[in-house]
Design a protein around this motif. Structure first.
Motif, PDB file in Angstrom:
ATOM      1  N   ARG A  51      42.977  39.020  55.423  1.00 54.69           N
ATOM      2  CA  ARG A  51      43.192  39.252  53.994  1.00 54.69           C
ATOM      3  C   ARG A  51      42.893  40.726  53.766  1.00 54.69           C
ATOM      4  O   ARG A  51      42.028  41.302  54.435  1.00 54.69           O
ATOM      5  CB  ARG A  51      42.238  38.404  53.147  1.00 54.69           C
ATOM      6  CG  ARG A  51      42.364  36.926  53.387  1.00 54.69           C
ATOM      7  CD  ARG A  51      43.448  36.275  52.581  1.00 54.69           C
ATOM      8  NE  ARG A  51      43.157  36.257  51.161  1.00 54.69           N
ATOM      9  CZ  ARG A  51      44.077  36.028  50.214  1.00 54.69           C
ATOM     10  NH1 ARG A  51      45.345  35.808  50.551  1.00 54.69           N
ATOM     11  NH2 ARG A  51      43.742  36.001  48.934  1.00 54.69           N
ATOM     12  N   VAL A  53      41.852  43.852  51.085  1.00 55.41           N
ATOM     13  CA  VAL A  53      41.345  44.284  49.781  1.00 55.41           C
ATOM     14  C   VAL A  53      41.429  45.812  49.705  1.00 55.41           C
ATOM     15  O   VAL A  53      40.982  46.503  50.621  1.00 55.41           O
ATOM     16  CB  VAL A  53      39.863  43.867  49.592  1.00 55.41           C
ATOM     17  CG1 VAL A  53      39.329  44.381  48.262  1.00 55.41           C
ATOM     18  CG2 VAL A  53      39.725  42.356  49.665  1.00 55.41           C
ATOM     19  N   THR A  55      40.064  48.869  47.421  1.00 57.64           N
ATOM     20  CA  THR A  55      39.089  49.099  46.338  1.00 57.64           C
ATOM     21  C   THR A  55      39.666  49.967  45.233  1.00 57.64           C
ATOM     22  O   THR A  55      39.156  49.967  44.119  1.00 57.64           O
ATOM     23  CB  THR A  55      37.815  49.792  46.868  1.00 57.64           C
ATOM     24  OG1 THR A  55      38.174  51.107  47.320  1.00 57.64           O
ATOM     25  CG2 THR A  55      37.161  48.993  47.983  1.00 57.64           C
ATOM     26  N   ASP A  77      45.987  41.915  49.125  1.00 56.98           N
ATOM     27  CA  ASP A  77      45.848  40.632  48.435  1.00 56.98           C
ATOM     28  C   ASP A  77      45.028  40.800  47.164  1.00 56.98           C
ATOM     29  O   ASP A  77      45.227  40.085  46.190  1.00 56.98           O
ATOM     30  CB  ASP A  77      45.159  39.621  49.371  1.00 56.98           C
ATOM     31  CG  ASP A  77      45.982  39.383  50.629  1.00 56.98           C
ATOM     32  OD1 ASP A  77      47.078  38.822  50.491  1.00 56.98           O
ATOM     33  OD2 ASP A  77      45.569  39.803  51.727  1.00 56.98           O
ATOM     34  N   ARG A  78      44.077  41.745  47.198  1.00 59.32           N
ATOM     35  CA  ARG A  78      43.234  41.985  46.028  1.00 59.32           C
ATOM     36  C   ARG A  78      43.100  43.488  45.824  1.00 59.32           C
ATOM     37  O   ARG A  78      43.018  44.238  46.782  1.00 59.32           O
ATOM     38  CB  ARG A  78      41.817  41.405  46.247  1.00 59.32           C
ATOM     39  CG  ARG A  78      41.781  39.981  46.726  1.00 59.32           C
ATOM     40  CD  ARG A  78      42.233  39.009  45.659  1.00 59.32           C
ATOM     41  NE  ARG A  78      41.300  38.970  44.561  1.00 59.32           N
ATOM     42  CZ  ARG A  78      40.523  37.927  44.270  1.00 59.32           C
ATOM     43  NH1 ARG A  78      40.587  36.818  45.016  1.00 59.32           N
ATOM     44  NH2 ARG A  78      39.711  37.942  43.250  1.00 59.32           N
ATOM     45  N   HIS A  79      43.074  43.912  44.554  1.00 55.42           N
ATOM     46  CA  HIS A  79      42.917  45.337  44.247  1.00 55.42           C
ATOM     47  C   HIS A  79      41.795  45.476  43.233  1.00 55.42           C
ATOM     48  O   HIS A  79      41.832  44.860  42.170  1.00 55.42           O
ATOM     49  CB  HIS A  79      44.229  45.896  43.695  1.00 55.42           C
ATOM     50  CG  HIS A  79      44.344  47.382  43.870  1.00 55.42           C
ATOM     51  ND1 HIS A  79      43.425  48.257  43.351  1.00 55.42           N
ATOM     52  CD2 HIS A  79      45.252  48.142  44.526  1.00 55.42           C
ATOM     53  CE1 HIS A  79      43.762  49.495  43.682  1.00 55.42           C
ATOM     54  NE2 HIS A  79      44.872  49.456  44.403  1.00 55.42           N
ATOM     55  N   LEU A  80      40.796  46.296  43.557  1.00 57.08           N
ATOM     56  CA  LEU A  80      39.617  46.388  42.677  1.00 57.08           C
ATOM     57  C   LEU A  80      39.740  47.475  41.608  1.00 57.08           C
ATOM     58  O   LEU A  80      38.930  47.510  40.678  1.00 57.08           O
ATOM     59  CB  LEU A  80      38.346  46.638  43.498  1.00 57.08           C
ATOM     60  CG  LEU A  80      38.082  45.706  44.691  1.00 57.08           C
ATOM     61  CD1 LEU A  80      36.724  46.022  45.322  1.00 57.08           C
ATOM     62  CD2 LEU A  80      38.115  44.252  44.267  1.00 57.08           C
ATOM     63  N   ARG A  97      32.436  44.709  41.952  1.00 53.14           N
ATOM     64  CA  ARG A  97      33.750  44.038  41.961  1.00 53.14           C
ATOM     65  C   ARG A  97      34.025  43.355  43.303  1.00 53.14           C
ATOM     66  O   ARG A  97      34.658  42.305  43.360  1.00 53.14           O
ATOM     67  CB  ARG A  97      34.859  45.043  41.634  1.00 53.14           C
ATOM     68  CG  ARG A  97      34.739  45.529  40.202  1.00 53.14           C
ATOM     69  CD  ARG A  97      35.870  46.431  39.801  1.00 53.14           C
ATOM     70  NE  ARG A  97      35.522  47.105  38.564  1.00 53.14           N
ATOM     71  CZ  ARG A  97      36.267  47.982  37.932  1.00 53.14           C
ATOM     72  NH1 ARG A  97      37.450  48.307  38.427  1.00 53.14           N
ATOM     73  NH2 ARG A  97      35.868  48.551  36.808  1.00 53.14           N
ATOM     74  N   VAL A 101      34.891  39.282  44.477  1.00 56.34           N
ATOM     75  CA  VAL A 101      35.982  38.894  45.376  1.00 56.34           C
ATOM     76  C   VAL A 101      35.440  38.058  46.537  1.00 56.34           C
ATOM     77  O   VAL A 101      36.035  37.049  46.937  1.00 56.34           O
ATOM     78  CB  VAL A 101      36.715  40.158  45.896  1.00 56.34           C
ATOM     79  CG1 VAL A 101      37.619  39.825  47.076  1.00 56.34           C
ATOM     80  CG2 VAL A 101      37.517  40.803  44.780  1.00 56.34           C
ATOM     81  N   GLU A 104      34.966  34.500  45.670  1.00 53.24           N
ATOM     82  CA  GLU A 104      36.201  33.718  45.591  1.00 53.24           C
ATOM     83  C   GLU A 104      36.854  33.519  46.960  1.00 53.24           C
ATOM     84  O   GLU A 104      37.337  32.446  47.287  1.00 53.24           O
ATOM     85  CB  GLU A 104      37.197  34.414  44.665  1.00 53.24           C
ATOM     86  CG  GLU A 104      36.782  34.335  43.207  1.00 53.24           C
ATOM     87  CD  GLU A 104      37.615  35.264  42.334  1.00 53.24           C
ATOM     88  OE1 GLU A 104      37.126  35.601  41.249  1.00 53.24           O
ATOM     89  OE2 GLU A 104      38.725  35.664  42.747  1.00 53.24           O
ATOM     90  N   GLU A 105      36.848  34.565  47.748  1.00 48.10           N
ATOM     91  CA  GLU A 105      37.577  34.522  49.032  1.00 48.10           C
ATOM     92  C   GLU A 105      36.783  33.851  50.144  1.00 48.10           C
ATOM     93  O   GLU A 105      37.361  33.338  51.105  1.00 48.10           O
ATOM     94  CB  GLU A 105      37.942  35.946  49.482  1.00 48.10           C
ATOM     95  CG  GLU A 105      38.914  36.669  48.570  1.00 48.10           C
ATOM     96  CD  GLU A 105      40.358  36.387  48.942  1.00 48.10           C
ATOM     97  OE1 GLU A 105      40.620  35.991  50.092  1.00 48.10           O
ATOM     98  OE2 GLU A 105      41.232  36.544  48.072  1.00 48.10           O
TER      99      GLU A 105
END
Ligand code: UD1
Length: 394
Positions: A51, A53, A55, A77-80, A97, A101, A104-105
């Motif tokens: 996954r 991320v 930041t 998948d995730r952007h902070l 932040r 994540v 959740e992840e």
């Protein structure tokens, strides 16, 4: 105090039935080329689920999106979206932040790279939730604690379970600081994986042609360290050095936003622009910059990564710093540190431009384009062995 129970950090590894979720972190420009080969290899491993991320420490398209495109990286998948700020503010925003994540992840491993603020902040958030951390490019030390990156390196290494090193000197530093030998893995340099993968295409671009210079007939300059650009006197010396250099060879100068901002704030921009033979360029993407590096007579830099890339390409490099955390580029490679005295810089530059300095040219061990696979093999074996970790209760 125990970590937040929501994260269920003590969950026991079950390597028989479940792929390990590996949360890879990138934040700033030098992270992207180190992580891209690892992501690719993770995607090919049946027992590991990557996954990604971001930041958002770097957010300008030229410092981020352009690298994703050039390196063929998947979208995060995730952007902070943390953006810029003082060290404290930026690090704190990432920490807060990224912790959300993680909850959740629920990854089995967090993988960080290099020495930027995103590296240390994400490693810290993870270990506080008993999530093991792997550090790519562990163990580098300049010995200079005035550099924020040195603090980030020491702290990240001290809390990581998997220490992936790019050169043998890193092991000495880690052992001296109390790392366990079994946690240290000499895997080579994943940034050089990216370089080897893209080298032929970058050379074919002949990016120097866009700036009206010939191959091997220009000096490429990159400067963005606070120690060189933040203090006005120092920046004035740098501009003087570039004026001198441009008398010998055309100078190509892609500008990092920090440097661009400081030139504006100090009023030195006009001075710089008045130098005959200088080409001031915007911050460049990965392939254009690699192309310019490969074609340069000489590179003048204060970047960490550029010291390694010039060594891998056999291009002479002058590093405008009193120390380096990458001594292998000096002992085996093409790098030479230049002292703090502006007069010395000018004399050394003259000798280099005239071709009167011989530089060694031996590519360091395991900088062979396969570090990403070695990192992933190590993670796969670690997972298969029950993911031993100092932060996960057994
Ligand atoms: C960071 C890293 C440094 C790395 C460099 C590569 C830390 C402590 N430093 O330094 O190790 O060599 O990245 O580029 O993590 N800015 C923009 N757009 C952006 C990002 C930043 O304009 O996308 C400007 C802002 O004014 C910001 C300044 O650049 O305040 C500095 O950015 P920051 O990420 O704090 O540090 P860098 O100098 O980029």
């Amino acid at each position: 105090m125990k970590p937040d129970a929501k994260a269920e950090p003590g969950a026991k590894a079950n390597s028989d039935t479940k792929a390990a979720r590996v949360l890879c972190v990138v934040g700033a420009r030098p992270n992207f080329m180190k992580m891209a080969p690892v992501l690719r290899a993770l995607g090919e491993h049946p027992g590991l689920e990557p996954r990604l991320v971001h930041t958002g420490q770097h957010y300008d398209p030229a410092l981020s999106d352009a690298f994703f495109a050039d390196l063929g990286m998947p979208q995060p998948d995730r952007h902070l979206e943390v953006g810029s700020g003082s060290h404290g503010a930026q690090t704190a925003r990432i920490l807060e932040r990224f912790e959300a994540v993680l909850q959740e992840e629920r990854p089995d491993l967090v993988l960080v790279a290099g020495d930027v603020n995103s590296t240390v902040a994400c490693a810290l958030a993870a270990v506080k939730l008993w999530i093991p951390v792997g550090h790519i490019e562990a163990g580098l030390r300049s010995g200079d604690r005035t550099m924020p990156e040195e603090i980030n390196r020491i702290l990240t290494d001290s809390i990581s379970d998997l220490l992936f090193i790019t050169s043998e000197d890193a092991e000495t530093h880690l052992l001296r600081e109390g790392a366990r030998p079994e946690d240290i893995h000499f895997v080579g340099n994943s940034m050089i994986d990216s370089l080897r993968r893209h080298e032929a295409g970058a050379r074919d671009r002949e990016a120097w042609g866009q700036y009206d210079v010939e191959m091997a007939e220009y000096l490429l300059v990159t400067l963005h360290r606070p120690s060189n650009v933040d203090a006005e006197d120092r920046l004035r010396d740098v501009v003087r050095l570039l004026r001198e250099a441009a008398e010998h060879l055309p100078v190509l100068l892609p500008l990092h936003p920090r440097t661009r901002n400081r030139l504006k704030e100090t009023g030195l921009q006009a001075d710089l622009e008045s130098i005959p033979g200088i080409r001031i360029l915007p911050a460049l993407g990965y392939l254009d910059f690699l192309s310019l590096t490969a074609g340069a007579r000489l590179v003048l830099t204060d970047s960490g990564g550029v010291q390694e890339e010039t060594t891998a390409l056999g291009v002479p490099c002058l590093t405008l710093r009193p120390n380096t955390e990458r001594p292998v580029t000096v002992t085996s490679g093409t790098n030479l540190l230049v002292s703090d005295h502006a007069e010395d810089h000018i004399e050394i530059l003259r000798r280099f431009v005239a071709g009167r300095v011989e530089v060694p040219n031996r590519v360091p061990a395991l900088w062979d384009g396969h570090a990403g696979s070695r990192i992933v093999e190590t993670i796969g074996a670690w997972w298969a062995n029950g993911a031993p970790s100092r932060v996960r209760p057994r």
